[in-house]
Write an enzyme that holds these catalytic residues in place. Structure first.
Site, short mmCIF file in Angstrom:
data_model
loop_
_atom_site.label_atom_id
_atom_site.label_comp_id
_atom_site.label_asym_id
_atom_site.label_seq_id
_atom_site.Cartn_x
_atom_site.Cartn_y
_atom_site.Cartn_z
N HIS A 23 -10.98 9.11 -3.17
CA HIS A 23 -9.69 8.66 -2.67
C HIS A 23 -9.82 8.53 -1.17
CE1 HIS A 23 -7.39 8.94 -6.44
NE2 HIS A 23 -8.19 9.94 -6.72
N LYS A 24 -10.35 7.38 -0.72
CA LYS A 24 -10.67 7.19 0.70
C LYS A 24 -9.51 7.58 1.60
CE LYS A 24 -14.80 6.43 1.39
NZ LYS A 24 -14.77 7.84 0.92
N PHE A 25 -8.29 7.17 1.22
CA PHE A 25 -7.15 7.52 2.06
C PHE A 25 -6.76 8.98 1.84
CE2 PHE A 25 -3.43 7.57 4.50
CZ PHE A 25 -2.38 8.10 3.75
N TRP A 26 -6.52 9.37 0.62
CA TRP A 26 -5.97 10.71 0.38
C TRP A 26 -6.94 11.82 0.75
CZ3 TRP A 26 -1.27 11.82 0.73
CH2 TRP A 26 -0.29 10.88 0.38
N CYS A 160 6.96 0.56 -1.87
CA CYS A 160 6.85 -0.69 -2.64
C CYS A 160 6.16 -1.75 -1.81
CB CYS A 160 8.25 -1.15 -3.04
SG CYS A 160 8.25 -2.62 -4.09
N LYS A 168 -4.52 -4.48 -0.99
CA LYS A 168 -4.99 -4.84 0.37
C LYS A 168 -4.92 -3.64 1.30
CE LYS A 168 -3.14 -9.61 -0.05
NZ LYS A 168 -4.40 -10.36 0.06
N LEU A 409 14.88 11.24 -6.85
CA LEU A 409 15.54 10.07 -7.46
C LEU A 409 14.53 8.97 -7.81
CD1 LEU A 409 18.47 10.04 -4.96
CD2 LEU A 409 18.43 10.98 -7.29
C1 LIG Z 1 4.98 14.99 7.20
C2 LIG Z 1 5.51 13.78 6.72
C3 LIG Z 1 4.59 13.03 5.56
C4 LIG Z 1 5.22 11.74 4.78
C5 LIG Z 1 4.32 11.05 3.81
C6 LIG Z 1 4.01 11.95 2.67
C7 LIG Z 1 3.15 11.14 1.64
C8 LIG Z 1 3.97 10.09 0.87
C9 LIG Z 1 3.09 9.35 -0.14
C10 LIG Z 1 3.85 8.20 -0.85
C11 LIG Z 1 4.88 8.69 -1.86
C12 LIG Z 1 5.47 7.51 -2.64
C13 LIG Z 1 6.52 7.97 -3.66
C14 LIG Z 1 6.91 6.76 -4.49
O1 LIG Z 1 7.60 5.89 -4.02
S1 LIG Z 1 6.27 6.62 -6.09
C15 LIG Z 1 6.61 4.93 -6.53
C16 LIG Z 1 5.49 4.02 -5.98
N1 LIG Z 1 5.85 2.62 -6.11
C17 LIG Z 1 5.46 1.85 -7.17
O2 LIG Z 1 4.77 2.29 -8.08
C18 LIG Z 1 5.98 0.42 -7.15
C19 LIG Z 1 4.97 -0.58 -7.69
N2 LIG Z 1 3.68 -0.44 -7.04
C20 LIG Z 1 3.49 -0.83 -5.73
O3 LIG Z 1 4.39 -1.28 -5.03
C21 LIG Z 1 2.09 -0.62 -5.17
O4 LIG Z 1 1.18 -0.53 -6.24
C22 LIG Z 1 1.98 0.64 -4.29
C23 LIG Z 1 2.79 0.43 -3.00
C24 LIG Z 1 2.49 1.86 -5.05
C25 LIG Z 1 0.51 0.87 -3.92
O5 LIG Z 1 0.02 -0.30 -3.25
P1 LIG Z 1 -1.31 -1.06 -3.80
O6 LIG Z 1 -1.33 -0.93 -5.27
O7 LIG Z 1 -1.33 -2.42 -3.18
O8 LIG Z 1 -2.55 -0.17 -3.24
P2 LIG Z 1 -3.19 -0.27 -1.78
O9 LIG Z 1 -4.44 -1.08 -1.87
O10 LIG Z 1 -2.20 -0.71 -0.77
O11 LIG Z 1 -3.57 1.25 -1.46
C26 LIG Z 1 -4.37 2.00 -2.37
C27 LIG Z 1 -4.23 3.44 -1.97
O12 LIG Z 1 -2.86 3.86 -2.15
C28 LIG Z 1 -2.82 4.96 -3.04
N3 LIG Z 1 -1.61 4.90 -3.87
C29 LIG Z 1 -1.37 4.07 -4.91
N4 LIG Z 1 -0.16 4.32 -5.44
C30 LIG Z 1 0.40 5.33 -4.70
C31 LIG Z 1 1.64 6.05 -4.75
N5 LIG Z 1 2.56 5.78 -5.68
N6 LIG Z 1 1.85 7.04 -3.85
C32 LIG Z 1 0.91 7.34 -2.93
N7 LIG Z 1 -0.28 6.71 -2.82
C33 LIG Z 1 -0.54 5.70 -3.70
C34 LIG Z 1 -4.09 4.83 -3.89
O13 LIG Z 1 -4.42 6.08 -4.44
C35 LIG Z 1 -5.08 4.37 -2.83
O14 LIG Z 1 -5.48 5.46 -2.02
P3 LIG Z 1 -6.90 6.19 -2.28
O15 LIG Z 1 -6.86 6.63 -3.72
O16 LIG Z 1 -7.97 5.15 -2.00
O17 LIG Z 1 -6.94 7.36 -1.35
C1 LIG Z 2 9.40 7.96 -7.27
N1 LIG Z 2 10.56 8.27 -8.03
C2 LIG Z 2 10.20 9.05 -9.20
C3 LIG Z 2 11.28 8.92 -10.19
C4 LIG Z 2 11.25 7.51 -10.70
N2 LIG Z 2 11.41 7.64 -12.08
C5 LIG Z 2 12.76 7.86 -12.59
C6 LIG Z 2 10.30 7.56 -12.96
N3 LIG Z 2 9.04 7.56 -12.45
C7 LIG Z 2 8.00 7.48 -13.31
C8 LIG Z 2 8.23 7.38 -14.68
F1 LIG Z 2 7.22 7.29 -15.57
C9 LIG Z 2 9.57 7.40 -15.14
N4 LIG Z 2 9.88 7.32 -16.42
C10 LIG Z 2 11.21 7.41 -16.97
C11 LIG Z 2 10.56 7.31 -18.36
C12 LIG Z 2 10.98 6.02 -18.98
O1 LIG Z 2 12.16 5.76 -19.07
N5 LIG Z 2 9.99 5.16 -19.34
C13 LIG Z 2 10.33 3.84 -19.86
C14 LIG Z 2 10.88 3.07 -18.72
C15 LIG Z 2 12.07 2.42 -18.70
N6 LIG Z 2 12.21 1.82 -17.51
C16 LIG Z 2 11.13 2.11 -16.76
C17 LIG Z 2 10.80 1.72 -15.46
C18 LIG Z 2 9.62 2.20 -14.91
C19 LIG Z 2 8.80 3.06 -15.66
C20 LIG Z 2 9.12 3.41 -16.96
N7 LIG Z 2 10.30 2.91 -17.50
C21 LIG Z 2 9.20 7.30 -17.66
N8 LIG Z 2 10.59 7.49 -14.27
#
Ligand SMILES: CCCCCCCCCCCCCC(=O)SCCNC(=O)CCNC(=O)[C@H](O)C(C)(C)COP(=O)(O)OP(=O)(O)OC[C@H]1O[C@@H](n2cnc3c(N)ncnc32)[C@H](O)[C@@H]1OP(=O)(O)O
Ligand SMILES: CNCCCN(C)c1ncc(F)c(N2CC(C(=O)NCc3cnc4ccccn34)C2)n1
Length: 409
Positions: A23-26, A160, A168, A409
């Site tokens: 996980h290059k970033f994490w 998102c 990218k 949420l």
């Molecule tokens: C002190 C204060 C600190 C605050 C920050 C605390 C941390 C907050 C962290 C965020 C909390 C978010 C909470 C929520 O909102 S969880 C909901 C996340 N959103 C979605 O799933 C929506 C649909 N998906 C997308 O929009 C994209 O696929 C996202 C944006 C998710 C990734 O974009 P993309 O697919 O184009 O990838 P990349 O090429 O840019 O980047 C790849 C790198 O990103 C790592 N990656 C992938 N998915 C996630 C994820 N859900 N959390 C953290 N990291 C994630 C992945 O392991 C890899 O890193 P590494 O494995 O190489 O290391």
């Molecule tokens: C970053 N905030 C975390 C909470 C976001 N929340 C509510 C969430 N995060 C991941 C999940 F896996 C999930 N699930 C609800 C369960 C479910 O209903 N699965 C069928 C389904 C219906 N609609 C959707 C939309 C997206 C994914 C699954 N869906 C699985 N909920």
């Protein structure tokens, strides 16, 4: 879902692969690392000390040249609409791409404007040419207690990136930028959840679903007709009474905030990780808000004491590619407290009012004491898992979901 669908097998494979891959970033971040799992010499608590505010990077991280940072003012209807549209088309989908979360505009303004929020933590990326919003990430401040330490944290959510800009490495830039802006407010920890496995979950929760409108859920492919079950038998199986059973069960009102705060603080004190809610927090997060959050309490008809509380939030999903239905109306269990009414009866009343409000399904995680009612109230296990994470805070051993008192949420 008894026989795991192919997509569930694929996801489980990806999850196990995630444990092995780099996980290059994490691996560059102050989070628990997979290689450290089981090393009980590592102390519990902050991983890195705070830095001086003068040492925090003053300017935003670099974006690819055709993009620019923007701060999203969620009080602006126009901006809120842009955020809504980005998420509606590009946010979380299920493994089989049949559903996508459709957080409403009123939900987003509620979720992003709690007491003490920072507008600078509502971060967007626009294409310089078209000014289109193409990425988003948010933080809101929260006081989270870990064992007996109350820690000021940022709750990170709504990450998102537009489907056309995936893979990218934009996500790491978004995460570093929100981290930088949180650091500027002298906050050094965060909490977040994700459906994907990252370094390193503090616990992994299971989703459970209680059908309220089984016919629609089967029509849209959310659930399947059970073996040896007919549709009419299935409808009868999930039928609920027309009104709640508990005497004194009513909507929460503003005047109830002090009593609900006492009830909730006392209840949450038993969990290892939980929010440290005060009355302002309770008023924001738990007072009923139409189409966003519903909350009920039990006021004893004799003593007028408030003895129990239950709440759920409204998070619809778009149904992708179904002729007859476009939206899945889902209620998500939020915070529930039972001191007199059995939790089973309290939650059954929650199901009854959710059905009355025309929800199709009631979702719950196996956190807190939820496991005690799930099976008996006819919840079925979902195929979604929710992993919980802390940033820059080590927990020595992963928690059981029942030790977690935090719902994001
Ligand atoms: C002190 C204060 C600190 C605050 C920050 C605390 C941390 C907050 C962290 C965020 C909390 C978010 C909470 C929520 O909102 S969880 C909901 C996340 N959103 C979605 O799933 C929506 C649909 N998906 C997308 O929009 C994209 O696929 C996202 C944006 C998710 C990734 O974009 P993309 O697919 O184009 O990838 P990349 O090429 O840019 O980047 C790849 C790198 O990103 C790592 N990656 C992938 N998915 C996630 C994820 N859900 N959390 C953290 N990291 C994630 C992945 O392991 C890899 O890193 P590494 O494995 O190489 O290391
Ligand atoms: C970053 N905030 C975390 C909470 C976001 N929340 C509510 C969430 N995060 C991941 C999940 F896996 C999930 N699930 C609800 C369960 C479910 O209903 N699965 C069928 C389904 C219906 N609609 C959707 C939309 C997206 C994914 C699954 N869906 C699985 N909920």
């Amino acid at each position: 879902k008894e026989n795991s669908s192919l997509s569930t097998i694929v996801r489980r494979f990806k999850d196990s692969v995630s444990l092995g891959k780099t996980h290059k970033f994490w691996e560059s971040q102050p989070v628990g690392q997979f290689k450290d799992i089981g090393d009980s010499n590592l102390p519990e608590g902050p991983i890195e000390p705070p830095t001086l505010l003068s040492e925090v990077k003053q300017e935003p991280y670099n974006l690819p040249s055709q993009y620019e940072w923007t701060t999203c003012d969620m009080e602006s209807d126009e901006t809120c609409r842009e955020v809504y549209d980005l998420l509606k088309c590009n946010y979380v989908e299920d493994d089989e791409n049949m559903f996508r979360f459709n957080y409403s505009q009123e939900f987003l303004t509620w979720a992003l404007r709690p007491p003490g929020y920072y507008r600078s933590w509502h971060i967007g990326v626009r294409a310089k040419s078209s000014k289109k919003l193409v990425a988003f990430i948010t933080g809101v401040p929260a006081r989270i207690r870990v064992r007996d330490e109350v820690v000021k944290m940022a709750e990170i959510n709504f990450l998102c990136v537009h489907k056309k800009l995936r893979s990218k490495r934009l996500a790491p830039v978004m995460i570093k930028e929100v981290t930088r802006r949180v650091h500027l407010e002298n906050i050094w920890q965060a909490a977040y959840t994700a459906g994907v496995v990252l370094p390193t979950p503090i616990t992994t929760c299971q989703y459970w679903h209680r059908s309220l409108n089984p016919k629609k859920l089967i029509d849209v492919g959310f659930s399947r007709l059970g073996a040896r079950m007919t549709m009419s038998r299935t409808i009868k199986l999930y039928k609920l009474p027309d009104s709640p059973a508990t005497p004194g069960f009513r909507n929460m009102e503003l005047r109830d905030v002090p009593a609900v705060t006492r009830l909730l603080r006392n209840y949450l004190s038993q969990f290892v990780v939980a929010p440290d809610f005060d009355e302002n927090d309770v008023e924001h997060w738990l007072l009923p808000t139409e189409n966003v959050v519903d909350s009920y309490l039990v006021e004893s008809p004799e003593t007028h004491e408030i003895t129990d509380f239950c709440s759920f939030y409204t998070l619809p999903s778009s149904i992708l590619g179904n002729q007859n239905h476009s939206t899945l109306k889902a209620a998500y269990s939020y915070y529930n407290v039972s001191t007199k009414t059995p939790l089973l009866q309290l939650m059954n009343d929650a199901l009854i009012v959710a059905k009355q409000k025309d929800f199709d399904v009631f979702n719950a995680l196996d956190v807190m004491h939820n496991e005690s009612f799930l099976k008996e109230l006819k919840f079925g296990p979902g195929d979604g898992q929710l992993h919980y994470y802390l940033y820059n805070y080590r927990i020595r051993h992963a928690l059981r979901p029942s030790e977690l008192g935090l719902v994001l949420l």
